[in-house]
Design an enzyme around this catalytic site. Structure first.
Site, PDB file in Angstrom:
ATOM      1  N   LYS A  15       0.784  -1.247  -0.145  1.00 24.31           N
ATOM      2  CA  LYS A  15       0.238  -0.077   0.106  1.00 24.31           C
ATOM      3  C   LYS A  15       0.408   1.111  -0.163  1.00 24.31           C
ATOM      4  CE  LYS A  15       0.873   1.212   4.441  1.00 24.31           C
ATOM      5  NZ  LYS A  15       2.158   2.473   4.697  1.00 24.31           N
ATOM      6  N   ASP A 137      -1.310  -1.281  11.052  1.00 21.87           N
ATOM      7  CA  ASP A 137      -2.271  -1.009   9.325  1.00 21.87           C
ATOM      8  C   ASP A 137      -1.810  -2.523   8.921  1.00 21.87           C
ATOM      9  OD1 ASP A 137      -1.400   1.102   8.909  1.00 21.87           O
ATOM     10  OD2 ASP A 137       0.558   0.962   8.127  1.00 21.87           O
TER      11      ASP A 137
HETATM   12  O1  C5P Z   1       1.045  -0.709  15.210  1.00 20.65           O
HETATM   13  P1  C5P Z   1       2.027  -0.860  15.447  1.00 20.65           P
HETATM   14  O2  C5P Z   1       2.811  -1.748  15.900  1.00 20.65           O
HETATM   15  O3  C5P Z   1       2.525  -0.481  13.728  1.00 20.65           O
HETATM   16  O4  C5P Z   1       2.730   0.567  15.303  1.00 20.65           O
HETATM   17  C1  C5P Z   1       4.375   0.592  16.474  1.00 20.65           C
HETATM   18  C2  C5P Z   1       4.381   1.765  16.926  1.00 20.65           C
HETATM   19  O5  C5P Z   1       4.122   3.075  16.039  1.00 20.65           O
HETATM   20  C3  C5P Z   1       3.364   2.275  18.466  1.00 20.65           C
HETATM   21  O6  C5P Z   1       4.126   1.305  19.405  1.00 20.65           O
HETATM   22  C4  C5P Z   1       3.120   3.209  18.856  1.00 20.65           C
HETATM   23  O7  C5P Z   1       3.918   4.239  18.785  1.00 20.65           O
HETATM   24  C5  C5P Z   1       3.064   4.162  16.711  1.00 20.65           C
HETATM   25  N1  C5P Z   1       1.804   4.404  16.856  1.00 20.65           N
HETATM   26  C6  C5P Z   1       1.315   5.159  16.942  1.00 20.65           C
HETATM   27  N2  C5P Z   1       0.349   5.452  16.471  1.00 20.65           N
HETATM   28  C7  C5P Z   1      -0.393   5.041  15.325  1.00 20.65           C
HETATM   29  C8  C5P Z   1       0.658   3.964  15.174  1.00 20.65           C
HETATM   30  C9  C5P Z   1       1.548   3.350  15.417  1.00 20.65           C
HETATM   31  O8  C5P Z   1       2.066   6.617  17.413  1.00 20.65           O
HETATM   32  N3  C5P Z   1      -1.165   5.241  15.197  1.00 20.65           N
END
Ligand code: C5P
Length: 298
Positions: A15, A137
């Site tokens: 994406k 995601d």
């Molecule tokens: O959910 P994911 O593992 O992809 O997110 C990795 C990190 O990115 C989270 O631990 C957070 O620190 C940050 N994040 C965030 N806000 C989001 C998505 C991710 O702060 N909407």
């Protein structure tokens, strides 16, 4: 009575975030987003065959350990179907850790394929919850639309119809950063937050069936990404200079993309930047993971 299930073959698309705005920090430590995702015709290939235990073989640049979301997705679903296993083969084509959603798409492909292979009775809504637990995601890839407007952590999804075919030049600079997404979000400054109106306008445009244009493209993480990846600002200047075009960051980067006038223009833009280090690709918008048959291979 034992049931013999055929193996499944799945194409998991990459994406880009056509527009990504960060609205502010949430009480749970995540950030509130408004973003528009678009699936691309750039894929990882996965195959799932029934087995009594779980194994993962990878061809390409991705770990075979539990760092790989494929294994975490299989384990999460496996809690609902404890006596099942699978031999998973992943052929990695989407550059890893690049902001192209490859790991998240692989995880969603795993949830959908193993639900079918194992005959797990879990609703789409519950599957989205499971997906959200794997990463912000992942849920969007479980929907059947090729594009989506997402809010919340990126996991509150409004499906959008396919725009007319879009063409892109993609550049993946050769930069890596451990715990990249968390690092970049932690670099964000409050003055870089915005109100979500750009992403909302783009979503409205696409939901009317109109084609996005360059003024819609935006990424509120760009400055934070330039602080985290020390060479990104210079690299993106060099890219602009070589191509004469504007580039937008996808997700937390470091991939940059340019919306071109068509496939031929994409090839010209890729050609103009090929002396820069990194991977340069001409790609088009593509169908969702869900809308491509979860093909049976036997
Ligand atoms: O959910 P994911 O593992 O992809 O997110 C990795 C990190 O990115 C989270 O631990 C957070 O620190 C940050 N994040 C965030 N806000 C989001 C998505 C991710 O702060 N909407």
């Amino acid at each position: 009575m034992s049931v013999i299930h055929a193996a499944r073959a799945v194409r998991a698309p990459a994406k880009v975030n056509l527009c990504l705005e960060i609205l502010g920090r949430r009480a749970d430590g995540y950030h509130e987003l408004a973003t528009v995702f678009q699936a691309l015709d750039l894929y990882d290939d996965l195959q799932f065959a029934p087995l009594s235990s779980l194994s993962l073989a990878v061809d390409g640049d991705a770990p075979t350990t539990e760092e790989n979301l494929v294994l975490r997705a299989a384990q999460a679903l496996g809690r609902l179907a404890p006596d099942n296993g699978a031999a998973v083969k992943l052929c990695k084509r989407i550059p890893s850790g690049a902001g192209l959603g490859g790991g998240s798409s692989d995880a969603a492909a795993t949830l959908l394929a193993l639900r079918s292979l194992w005959g797990v009775e879990i609703s789409d809504e519950a599957l989205v919850q499971l997906a959200a637990g794997l990463g912000a995601d992942v849920p969007v890839f479980t929907y059947s639309s090729p594009a989506a407007f997402a809010r919340g952590r990126g996991d509150v999804i409004t499906p959008l119809p396919a725009a007319a075919e879009l063409s892109f030049a993609l550049t993946v600079p050769p930069f890596t950063l451990p715990a990249k997404t968390a690092r970049i979000f932690s670099e964000l400054r409050p003055e870089e937050y915005s109100d979500g109106s750009r992403a909302r306008q783009l979503a409205e445009t696409m939901s009317r069936g109109e084609t996005p244009h360059k003024d819609h493209l935006w990424n509120g993480l760009f400055s934070a990404a330039c602080r985290a990846f020390s060479n990104l600002e210079e690299y993106s200047r060099a890219l602009r200079c070589a191509s004469g075009r504007a580039w937008t960051l996808s997700g937390a980067g470091p991939t940059l993309f340019h919306l071109t006038a068509g496939s031929e223009d994409s090839r010209d833009v890729v050609q103009s930047v090929r002396s820069l280090p990194g991977t340069h690709l001409a790609v088009r918008s593509g169908p969702s993971l869900r809308s491509q048959n979860l093909g049976e291979t036997e």
